[in-house]
Enzyme design. Structure first.
Site: not given
Length: 400
Positions: A231, A258, A343, A345, A360
């Protein structure tokens, strides 16, 4: 998917009130773009992933630090043994985990004929009633009955059952809907589960006014690349760090999976190590694995830095809630009780020196959408296993 611009990050934290499940945020750029101090690969006992994992394990399990160190030191071997036994036993195996009380590797089998094979490998054999295929069918049926109420679902090797997590207000309703399905437990949550968008592994990367974290450096066909969350790369983003271009997204998968990978420009050298967020040290990456349930694990990310926990479940399916009321479903994730926030991720997950995956999403609580431990609630985090990313894109992980 929610992306919070850097200029509005503080304001967003102040006004956010919802506590539900939604896709991870790409936080906006910090006002100070100065790069963090460059770390050096370190094996210092006070900073190493193994030591940090052991300290967390000692506190969580109420065991001595010496015992915790022994258990963490055994984890790499247990991971290899679990993978080998599950491959060899095939459909006769029904998952594996590290027992929280004894620290022993437990391998579930569906027949007594497989017990000797497990014991000969030095693991504990547990004969269970439900096979992996039966549990998977039950999970699919439970998700279908619960519909949009599902926050996450997974098969649990410890109970040889299925765990379905839904908003707390809908627990009773969903329990009545799954009556008759064998081995299903319905749990409630008040957290808002989001993907956590916000060059060593774990360091901040920037794109289109947002930030995520870098997962791991790698190569593809000999050319330098890095991996992060799908993402974060969605829309084929160009990433930078401290105002200097890092590279451009070459492929991404989200929802469903992801993960993404990006080129790395000649201005940067990708190191096979992960930032420990002490301003000095990094932890070397020696390879990758897919650790069993119960393994002590740590993660690196730009928002919460280094945090530790354990692997709680594998092959989890999560419904991330979007701002428009829709959901983005991601499957094959690993669940942990480690603190993560927006943040983080794309950030790095490690068990000892073995890469495990990239962040994720996770659950955020309260107006500031903080991780559970900050407000007396459980931490809930999800990461995409790195072995799937490497396989999907034909990558070779950088090691040191």
């Amino acid at each position: 998917m929610i992306r919070t611009s850097l200029t509005t990050l503080a304001a967003t934290a102040a006004i956010a009130t919802a506590i539900t499940v939604m896709p991870a945020q790409a936080s906006t750029l910090a006002s100070d773009p100065t790069p963090a101090p460059t770390p050096a690969a370190s094996t210092d006992s006070g900073q190493s992933v193994a030591e940090m994992s052991a300290r967390w394990l000692a506190k969580d399990r109420a065991i001595s630090l010496a015992t915790a160190r022994q258990r963490v030191a055994a984890q790499d071997g247990q991971t290899r043994t679990a993978a080998s036994l599950e491959r060899a036993l095939g459909a006769r195996a029904a998952g594996s985990y590290i027992d929280a009380t004894s620290g022993a590797l437990v391998v579930n089998v569906v027949d007594t004929a497989s017990v000797a094979r497990v014991l000969s490998a030095g693991a504990v054999a547990k004969v269970v009633d439900r096979s992996t295929s039966e549990l998977s069918a039950t999970e699919r049926a439970a998700r279908a009955r619960a519909g949009s109420a599902v926050v996450s679902s997974y098969t649990d090797p410890v109970t040889n059952g299925v765990v379905l997590t839904v908003p707390s207000a809908r627990v009773s309703e969903v329990r009545s809907e799954v009556v008759g399905l064998d081995g299903v437990t319905v749990a409630g949550t008040d957290a808002r589960t989001t993907t956590q968008a916000n060059v060593y592994g774990g360091q901040q990367i920037e794109f289109s006014g947002y930030v995520c974290s870098l997962g791991f450096n790698a190569t593809r066909g000999g050319a330098p690349v890095f991996v992060t969350a799908g993402h974060c790369g969605e829309g084929y983003q160009t990433f930078s760090k401290g105002g200097t271009t890092l590279g451009s997204t070459q492929a991404y998968s989200f929802p469903g999976n992801d993960y993404a990978y990006s080129t790395l420009t000649s201005s940067w050298t990708g190191v096979g190590a992960v930032d420990l967020y002490d301003g000095v040290n990094a932890r070397r990456v020696s390879g990758y694995s897919n650790a069993p349930v119960g393994t002590a694990i740590c993660k690196s990310g730009r928002t919460t830095g280094w945090t530790c926990g354990s692997v709680q479940a594998k092959n989890v399916t999560v419904n991330y809630s979007n701002a428009d009321g829709s959901t983005s479903t991601v499957s094959g994730l690993t669940k942990s009780n480690t603190c993560t926030e927006g943040g983080d991720s794309g950030g790095s997950w490690m068990a000892s020196t073995s890469a495990q995956g990239v962040t994720s999403g996770g659950a955020g609580y309260g107006a500031n959408s903080v991780c559970g431990q900050k407000v007396g609630q459980p931490n809930i985090a999800y990461f995409q296993p790195v072995d799937e990313i490497v396989s999907a894109y034909g990558l070779t992980l950088k090691t040191s």
